[in-house]
Design a protein around this motif. Structure first.
Motif, PDB file in Angstrom:
ATOM      1  N   GLY A  14       0.808  -1.217   0.000  1.00 53.54           N
ATOM      2  CA  GLY A  14       0.000   0.000   0.000  1.00 53.54           C
ATOM      3  C   GLY A  14       0.834   1.256   0.000  1.00 53.54           C
ATOM      4  N   LEU A  42      -9.796   5.034   3.452  1.00 51.20           N
ATOM      5  CA  LEU A  42      -9.832   3.997   2.422  1.00 51.20           C
ATOM      6  C   LEU A  42     -10.574   2.753   2.897  1.00 51.20           C
ATOM      7  N   ARG A  70      -7.733  -2.414   0.394  1.00 50.25           N
ATOM      8  CA  ARG A  70      -7.301  -2.609  -0.993  1.00 50.25           C
ATOM      9  C   ARG A  70      -8.419  -2.278  -1.976  1.00 50.25           C
ATOM     10  N   TRP A  73      -8.396   1.500  -2.124  1.00 45.91           N
ATOM     11  CA  TRP A  73      -7.183   1.921  -2.848  1.00 45.91           C
ATOM     12  C   TRP A  73      -7.379   1.730  -4.352  1.00 45.91           C
TER      13      TRP A  73
END
Length: 96
Positions: A14, A42, A70, A73
């Motif tokens: 990340g 996020l 994720r 992101w």
């Protein structure tokens, strides 16, 4: 397990914080604070996308491979690539 996920998100999966090579503790503290604010945003974005049934756009349909972080992101990366508006609202209280 959560700690390992957090470290992975902060490192190579990340934010890649170790690449900064910061030595000054004040600067590092500010960077970590800003990173944690974005991290929570996020996760909230990824959770919201999953609740709305939009996770399939950035994750597989047949199994859940990605964390909420994720998903958030990848959604932001997708918005930037397509020139879409980035959702900036953040509410820690559901439904607000």
């Amino acid at each position: 397990m959560w700690v390992e996920e957090l470290f992975g998100d902060l490192k190579g999966h990340g934010f890649d914080l170790e690449a900064t090579h910061l030595q000054d503790l004040d600067r590092l503290s500010r960077l970590v604070l800003a990173t944690m604010i974005v991290y929570v945003w996020l996760i909230a974005l990824g959770s919201c996308l999953a609740k709305r049934g939009l996770r399939f756009i950035v994750d597989r349909r047949d199994r859940r491979d990605k964390s909420f972080f994720r998903i958030g992101w990848d959604w932001i990366e997708r918005c930037l690539a397509l020139g879409h508006r980035i959702p900036m609202s953040f509410s820690p209280i559901p439904g607000k």
